[in-house]
Design a protein around this motif. Structure first.
Motif, PDB file in Angstrom:
ATOM      1  N   LEU A   1       5.406  -1.734   6.956  1.00 18.93           N
ATOM      2  CA  LEU A   1       5.821  -1.537   5.560  1.00 18.93           C
ATOM      3  C   LEU A   1       4.592  -1.423   4.668  1.00 18.93           C
ATOM      4  N   GLY A   2       4.553  -0.399   3.809  1.00 15.85           N
ATOM      5  CA  GLY A   2       3.403  -0.189   2.931  1.00 15.85           C
ATOM      6  C   GLY A   2       2.182   0.221   3.739  1.00 15.85           C
ATOM      7  N   CYS A   3       2.373   1.198   4.606  1.00 14.00           N
ATOM      8  CA  CYS A   3       1.294   1.609   5.530  1.00 14.00           C
ATOM      9  C   CYS A   3       0.197   2.393   4.824  1.00 14.00           C
TER      10      CYS A   3
ATOM     11  N   TRP B   1     -12.385   1.923  -0.824  1.00 13.48           N
ATOM     12  CA  TRP B   1     -12.564   0.527  -1.281  1.00 13.48           C
ATOM     13  C   TRP B   1     -12.339  -0.434  -0.109  1.00 13.48           C
ATOM     14  N   ARG B   2     -11.287  -0.164   0.672  1.00 16.68           N
ATOM     15  CA  ARG B   2     -10.969  -1.044   1.813  1.00 16.68           C
ATOM     16  C   ARG B   2     -12.114  -1.080   2.826  1.00 16.68           C
ATOM     17  N   GLU B   3     -12.803   0.044   2.986  1.00 15.23           N
ATOM     18  CA  GLU B   3     -13.934   0.101   3.927  1.00 15.23           C
ATOM     19  C   GLU B   3     -15.042  -0.877   3.553  1.00 15.23           C
TER      20      GLU B   3
ATOM     21  N   VAL C   1       6.180   3.093   6.674  1.00 15.71           N
ATOM     22  CA  VAL C   1       6.923   3.398   5.440  1.00 15.71           C
ATOM     23  C   VAL C   1       6.002   3.183   4.256  1.00 15.71           C
ATOM     24  N   ASP C   2       5.965   4.143   3.354  1.00 18.79           N
ATOM     25  CA  ASP C   2       5.204   3.961   2.117  1.00 18.79           C
ATOM     26  C   ASP C   2       5.876   4.752   1.009  1.00 18.79           C
ATOM     27  N   ILE C   3       5.752   4.232  -0.205  1.00 19.84           N
ATOM     28  CA  ILE C   3       6.429   4.864  -1.338  1.00 19.84           C
ATOM     29  C   ILE C   3       5.590   5.971  -1.964  1.00 19.84           C
TER      30      ILE C   3
HETATM   31  C1  LIG Z   1      -2.820  -2.395  -0.915  1.00 18.94           C
HETATM   32  S1  LIG Z   1      -2.111  -0.969  -0.212  1.00 18.94           S
HETATM   33  C2  LIG Z   1      -2.193  -1.371   1.516  1.00 18.94           C
HETATM   34  C3  LIG Z   1      -2.117  -0.172   2.401  1.00 18.94           C
HETATM   35  C4  LIG Z   1      -2.254  -0.497   3.900  1.00 18.94           C
HETATM   36  N1  LIG Z   1      -1.291  -1.495   4.321  1.00 18.94           N
HETATM   37  C5  LIG Z   1      -3.650  -0.975   4.187  1.00 18.94           C
HETATM   38  O1  LIG Z   1      -3.831  -2.168   4.434  1.00 18.94           O
HETATM   39  O2  LIG Z   1      -4.569  -0.166   4.135  1.00 18.94           O
HETATM   40  C6  LIG Z   1      -0.383  -1.217  -0.582  1.00 18.94           C
HETATM   41  C7  LIG Z   1       0.516  -0.060  -0.106  1.00 18.94           C
HETATM   42  O3  LIG Z   1       1.890  -0.493  -0.216  1.00 18.94           O
HETATM   43  C8  LIG Z   1       2.666   0.573  -0.718  1.00 18.94           C
HETATM   44  N2  LIG Z   1       3.864  -0.022  -1.352  1.00 18.94           N
HETATM   45  C9  LIG Z   1       3.902  -0.953  -2.336  1.00 18.94           C
HETATM   46  N3  LIG Z   1       5.172  -1.241  -2.662  1.00 18.94           N
HETATM   47  C10 LIG Z   1       5.958  -0.474  -1.850  1.00 18.94           C
HETATM   48  C11 LIG Z   1       7.375  -0.321  -1.699  1.00 18.94           C
HETATM   49  N4  LIG Z   1       8.245  -1.018  -2.462  1.00 18.94           N
HETATM   50  N5  LIG Z   1       7.834   0.522  -0.763  1.00 18.94           N
HETATM   51  C12 LIG Z   1       6.972   1.233   0.019  1.00 18.94           C
HETATM   52  N6  LIG Z   1       5.616   1.145  -0.088  1.00 18.94           N
HETATM   53  C13 LIG Z   1       5.119   0.297  -1.004  1.00 18.94           C
HETATM   54  C14 LIG Z   1       1.735   1.291  -1.674  1.00 18.94           C
HETATM   55  O4  LIG Z   1       2.148   2.619  -1.950  1.00 18.94           O
HETATM   56  C15 LIG Z   1       0.391   1.202  -0.943  1.00 18.94           C
HETATM   57  O5  LIG Z   1       0.179   2.322  -0.108  1.00 18.94           O
END
Ligand SMILES: C[S@@+](CC[C@H](N)C(=O)[O-])C[C@H]1O[C@@H](n2cnc3c(N)ncnc32)[C@H](O)[C@@H]1O
Length: 207
Positions: free
Chosen positions: A52-54, A23-25, A73-75
């Motif tokens: 954060l949230g990679c 989707w991002r692509e 870091v990602d959850i």
């Molecule tokens: C919209 S995606 C964006 C991914 C990446 N930053 C990108 O731009 O392609 C949001 C990401 O944030 C992570 N995320 C959301 N809340 C989080 C939290 N509290 N701790 C760690 N990761 C989190 C999600 O698992 C997801 O991979």
């Protein structure tokens, strides 16, 4: 234990698998490179960057990891697995960043792309305060906040149940300042997601 709304987000990105990256692509006009360049121009080679949230690691993560020491870091365990395979030169941690404990002053920059609109409202201020603590004095925060006045919404997005929340731009900016940052650049930018125009608030701030 993550907040139950955060757990919904974690499960969503696990369920989505590769759907999010595909989707991002399809996004047109993402200003991420321009803003990342603002950050990069302020850092020395080898600087320590916490992302954060990679997710599965975006092309930006890969680019940053070529010049800097990147910790992502990602959850979502599934997204972290993909990030480790795609960008072996970076380090990845599977954790909720709202519950993360890191040494004070252990990073030169914190970057987060399109993530904080998943953070429950009352956790955003404390998260920004933690980020300020993780940075060296003078370190940088780069992030794209959501900019809608959203107390919290749970529903389906990209085929998975997820959670979004957020504040309007003036509240985001105030929270950044209250966490101890000086704001260098702060703009709402609109671009085209596959479903239509989307706006995010980009903030570059210094600890
Ligand atoms: C919209 S995606 C964006 C991914 C990446 N930053 C990108 O731009 O392609 C949001 C990401 O944030 C992570 N995320 C959301 N809340 C989080 C939290 N509290 N701790 C760690 N990761 C989190 C999600 O698992 C997801 O991979």
């Amino acid at each position: 234990m993550p907040d139950p709304r955060t757990q919904i987000v974690a499960d969503a990105y696990d369920d989505m698998g590769e759907t999010f990256a595909a989707w991002r692509e399809r996004i047109v006009g993402d200003p991420r490179d321009e803003w990342a360049n603002e950050l990069v121009s302020r850092l020395e080679d080898g600087s320590r960057i916490l992302e954060l949230g990679c997710g599965a690691g975006s092309p930006e993560t890969k680019r940053l990891a070529q010049r800097f020491a990147v910790t992502g870091v990602d959850i979502s365990p599934r997204q972290v697995e993909r990030a480790r395979a795609a960008i072996p030169e970076a380090e990845f941690v599977c954790a909720d960043f709202s519950e993360l404990e890191l040494p004070i002053g252990s990073f030169d920059a914190v970057a987060s792309f399109y993530v904080f609109n998943h953070v429950p409202r009352e956790l955003l201020g404390p998260l920004l305060a933690s980020i300020h603590g993780w940075l060296v004095p003078g370190g940088w925060l780069l992030t794209a906040f959501g900019q809608s006045d959203n107390p919290g919404w749970t529903g389906e997005w990209l085929g998975a149940q997820t959670f979004f929340a957020g504040f309007p731009p003036e509240v985001n900016s105030r929270l950044v300042r209250e966490a101890g940052f000086r704001i260098e650049r702060d703009e709402v930018v609109t671009f085209e997601e596959p479903e239509g125009p989307a706006s995010f608030q980009w903030v570059l701030a210094q600890a």
